[in-house]
Design a protein around this motif. Structure first.
Motif, short mmCIF file in Angstrom:
data_model
loop_
_atom_site.label_atom_id
_atom_site.label_comp_id
_atom_site.label_asym_id
_atom_site.label_seq_id
_atom_site.Cartn_x
_atom_site.Cartn_y
_atom_site.Cartn_z
N VAL A 91 27.60 6.51 24.49
CA VAL A 91 28.07 6.33 23.11
C VAL A 91 29.07 7.42 22.73
CG1 VAL A 91 27.34 6.53 20.70
CG2 VAL A 91 26.09 5.04 22.27
N VAL A 92 28.78 8.65 23.08
CA VAL A 92 29.70 9.76 22.79
C VAL A 92 31.08 9.47 23.40
CG1 VAL A 92 30.22 12.18 23.29
CG2 VAL A 92 27.93 11.53 22.51
N ALA A 93 31.08 9.05 24.66
CA ALA A 93 32.35 8.81 25.35
C ALA A 93 33.10 7.62 24.77
CB ALA A 93 32.08 8.58 26.84
N LEU A 94 32.41 6.51 24.55
CA LEU A 94 33.09 5.30 24.07
C LEU A 94 33.57 5.45 22.63
CD1 LEU A 94 33.64 2.64 25.66
CD2 LEU A 94 32.03 4.22 26.75
N GLU A 95 32.85 6.22 21.82
CA GLU A 95 33.34 6.48 20.47
C GLU A 95 34.66 7.25 20.53
OE1 GLU A 95 32.22 8.71 16.25
OE2 GLU A 95 30.68 8.50 17.79
N ALA A 116 32.22 1.48 32.67
CA ALA A 116 31.34 2.62 32.38
C ALA A 116 29.99 2.22 31.82
CB ALA A 116 32.03 3.58 31.41
N ALA A 117 29.83 0.95 31.41
CA ALA A 117 28.57 0.54 30.79
C ALA A 117 27.93 -0.63 31.54
CB ALA A 117 28.80 0.17 29.32
N TYR A 118 28.58 -1.78 31.56
CA TYR A 118 27.92 -2.96 32.13
C TYR A 118 27.75 -2.87 33.64
CZ TYR A 118 26.37 -7.59 33.21
OH TYR A 118 25.60 -8.64 33.69
N LEU A 119 28.83 -2.70 34.36
CA LEU A 119 28.77 -2.83 35.83
C LEU A 119 27.92 -1.75 36.51
CD1 LEU A 119 32.39 -4.05 36.60
CD2 LEU A 119 30.25 -5.29 37.02
N PRO A 120 27.97 -0.47 36.11
CA PRO A 120 27.11 0.51 36.78
C PRO A 120 25.63 0.15 36.71
CG PRO A 120 28.78 1.63 35.51
CD PRO A 120 28.86 0.18 35.14
N VAL A 121 25.20 -0.41 35.58
CA VAL A 121 23.79 -0.80 35.44
C VAL A 121 23.51 -2.08 36.21
CG1 VAL A 121 21.98 -1.45 33.80
CG2 VAL A 121 23.61 0.35 33.21
N ALA A 122 24.41 -3.06 36.09
CA ALA A 122 24.20 -4.34 36.75
C ALA A 122 24.24 -4.22 38.27
CB ALA A 122 25.25 -5.34 36.29
N LEU A 123 25.12 -3.36 38.78
CA LEU A 123 25.26 -3.19 40.23
C LEU A 123 24.34 -2.11 40.78
CD1 LEU A 123 29.17 -3.30 40.51
CD2 LEU A 123 27.57 -5.20 40.85
N GLY A 124 23.82 -1.26 39.91
CA GLY A 124 22.97 -0.17 40.36
C GLY A 124 23.73 0.96 41.01
N ARG A 125 25.02 1.05 40.70
CA ARG A 125 25.85 2.12 41.28
C ARG A 125 27.08 2.33 40.42
NH1 ARG A 125 30.45 -0.08 43.15
NH2 ARG A 125 30.45 -2.27 43.85
N ALA A 140 26.37 -2.57 27.27
CA ALA A 140 27.75 -2.99 27.01
C ALA A 140 27.95 -3.27 25.53
CB ALA A 140 28.09 -4.22 27.84
N VAL A 141 26.99 -3.93 24.91
CA VAL A 141 27.07 -4.21 23.46
C VAL A 141 27.09 -2.90 22.68
CG1 VAL A 141 25.87 -5.23 21.49
CG2 VAL A 141 26.02 -6.49 23.66
N LEU A 142 26.23 -1.97 23.07
CA LEU A 142 26.17 -0.67 22.40
C LEU A 142 27.48 0.10 22.59
CD1 LEU A 142 24.53 1.45 20.85
CD2 LEU A 142 23.63 2.24 23.05
N ALA A 143 28.04 0.05 23.78
CA ALA A 143 29.30 0.74 24.05
C ALA A 143 30.44 0.16 23.20
CB ALA A 143 29.65 0.64 25.53
N THR A 144 30.43 -1.15 23.02
CA THR A 144 31.44 -1.79 22.17
C THR A 144 31.27 -1.35 20.73
OG1 THR A 144 31.42 -3.70 23.66
CG2 THR A 144 32.48 -3.98 21.52
N ALA A 145 30.01 -1.25 20.28
CA ALA A 145 29.74 -0.76 18.93
C ALA A 145 30.26 0.66 18.76
CB ALA A 145 28.24 -0.81 18.65
N ALA A 146 30.10 1.50 19.78
CA ALA A 146 30.59 2.87 19.71
C ALA A 146 32.11 2.90 19.61
CB ALA A 146 30.12 3.65 20.93
N LEU A 200 22.47 3.46 13.18
CA LEU A 200 22.06 2.32 13.98
C LEU A 200 22.54 2.47 15.43
CD1 LEU A 200 22.66 -0.65 11.52
CD2 LEU A 200 20.50 0.44 12.12
N VAL A 201 23.74 3.03 15.58
CA VAL A 201 24.27 3.26 16.93
C VAL A 201 23.45 4.31 17.66
CG1 VAL A 201 26.27 4.05 18.25
CG2 VAL A 201 26.60 2.56 16.27
N TRP A 202 23.18 5.43 16.99
CA TRP A 202 22.41 6.49 17.62
C TRP A 202 20.97 6.05 17.88
CZ3 TRP A 202 25.40 9.41 19.97
CH2 TRP A 202 26.55 9.93 19.40
N GLY A 203 20.40 5.31 16.95
CA GLY A 203 19.04 4.81 17.16
C GLY A 203 18.96 3.91 18.37
N ALA A 204 19.94 3.02 18.52
CA ALA A 204 19.96 2.13 19.68
C ALA A 204 20.23 2.91 20.97
CB ALA A 204 21.03 1.05 19.49
N ALA A 205 20.99 4.00 20.87
CA ALA A 205 21.27 4.80 22.07
C ALA A 205 20.02 5.50 22.58
CB ALA A 205 22.35 5.84 21.76
#
Length: 301
Positions: A65-69, A84-93, A166-172, A222-227
């Protein structure tokens, strides 16, 4: 509950903001919009050295969140949510270089697939990239992608944890863009004079800007709470709140800048169009409101 960054997180935010403030990101964004990816890739390399692509796997959603904001505040182009958000988690790397993904129906088109080193459809590599689609934000080049096996099921496997991030990163990003528009608008109305006084001294303008300040301040928790604990309901709520707040900032900024705000040559346009595009990116406000409603109804059942 009080949300406060740790000393390390504050240092990270400060160093990242300083890097971007000195990188002439406006010129980078304008070049990217014109199809010149060289300045953007150079900045991408510098940010990669700062560890932005490893945050999702080696740090926490708070650092993401800090970075994407910061990226939203400086209008940095490129598929950062995807890489930086979706693919590292989805791919595990961590992804290698610049990567993007299409994830129908929330993200049916792949962002900047013409510039990316890796293109995915869900968690699978894409076979081909189609023609670019028009976006209101010229720095966002969208492409349809085809799977490696065209005979396979059209259903795309969605990683829930990756989608929430990814949704949270977009919010940031929206939060950062909204803050930038507000800051630039306050600076403008302080300097612009009419009838012998700064237009920012008029009560109606003060009220309009105060409404934006309140909306952004209500969205930030709301952003920080979700983070702290990314759940589908909380990330959806953060996306709705930041989309509404940033869009209010954009409308108010455009109105208070007057006719100059409509011109593409004026830098404000970079943030105005980015906000408009991000409002619908990774799920529309209607979609995320439905997610929140379903969660609340389910909890009360």
């Amino acid at each position: 509950m009080k949300f406060e960054l740790s000393a390390d997180q504050r240092d990270f935010a400060t160093s990242l903001d300083r890097l971007l403030a000195g990188a002439d990101t406006v010129s980078v964004a304008r070049a990217w919009a014109d199809g010149d990816h060289a300045p953007g890739r150079a900045l991408w390399a510098r940010l990669t050295e700062q560890g932005l692509l490893s945050l999702a796997t080696e740090a926490s959603p708070v650092e993401v969140v800090v970075a994407l904001e910061a990226l939203g505040r400086h209008a940095v182009p490129g598929p950062w949510v995807e890489s930086a958000a979706y693919l590292p988690v989805a791919l595990g790397r961590e992804v290698h270089g610049m990567a993007t993904v299409a994830l129908p129906p929330l993200a049916p088109l792949a962002l900047d697939a013409d510039a990316a080193d890796e293109v995915y459809l869900g968690s699978a590599p894409a076979r081909a990239v189609g023609d670019p689609r028009v976006s209101v934000d010229r720095t966002r080049r969208l492409f349809a992608v085809e799977p490696v096996d065209s005979s396979a099921s059209p259903e795309v496997l969605v990683d829930d944890a990756a989608l929430d991030l990814a949704v949270l990163a977009t919010a940031a990003q929206l939060l950062g863009a909204g803050e930038r528009i507000l800051a630039d608008t306050v600076a403008y109305v302080t300097q612009r004079r009419q009838f012998g006084r700064a237009i920012g001294s008029y009560q109606a303008l003060k009220h309009a800007l105060a409404d934006v300040r309140i909306a952004l301040d209500f969205a930030r928790p709301l952003v920080w709470g979700a983070a702290l604990e990314p759940t589908r309901r909380d990330t959806a709520a953060a996306k709705v709140a930041t989309a509404d707040a940033a869009y209010l900032a954009a409308r108010t900024g455009l109105q208070l800048h007057g006719a100059i705000g409509y011109t593409a040559e004026f830098d404000l346009s970079l943030w105005l169009t980015k906000v408009r595009a991000l409002v619908g990116a990774w799920g529309t406000p209607a979609h995320h409101r439905a997610v929140v409603l379903d969660a609340l109804v389910g909890a009360g059942a």
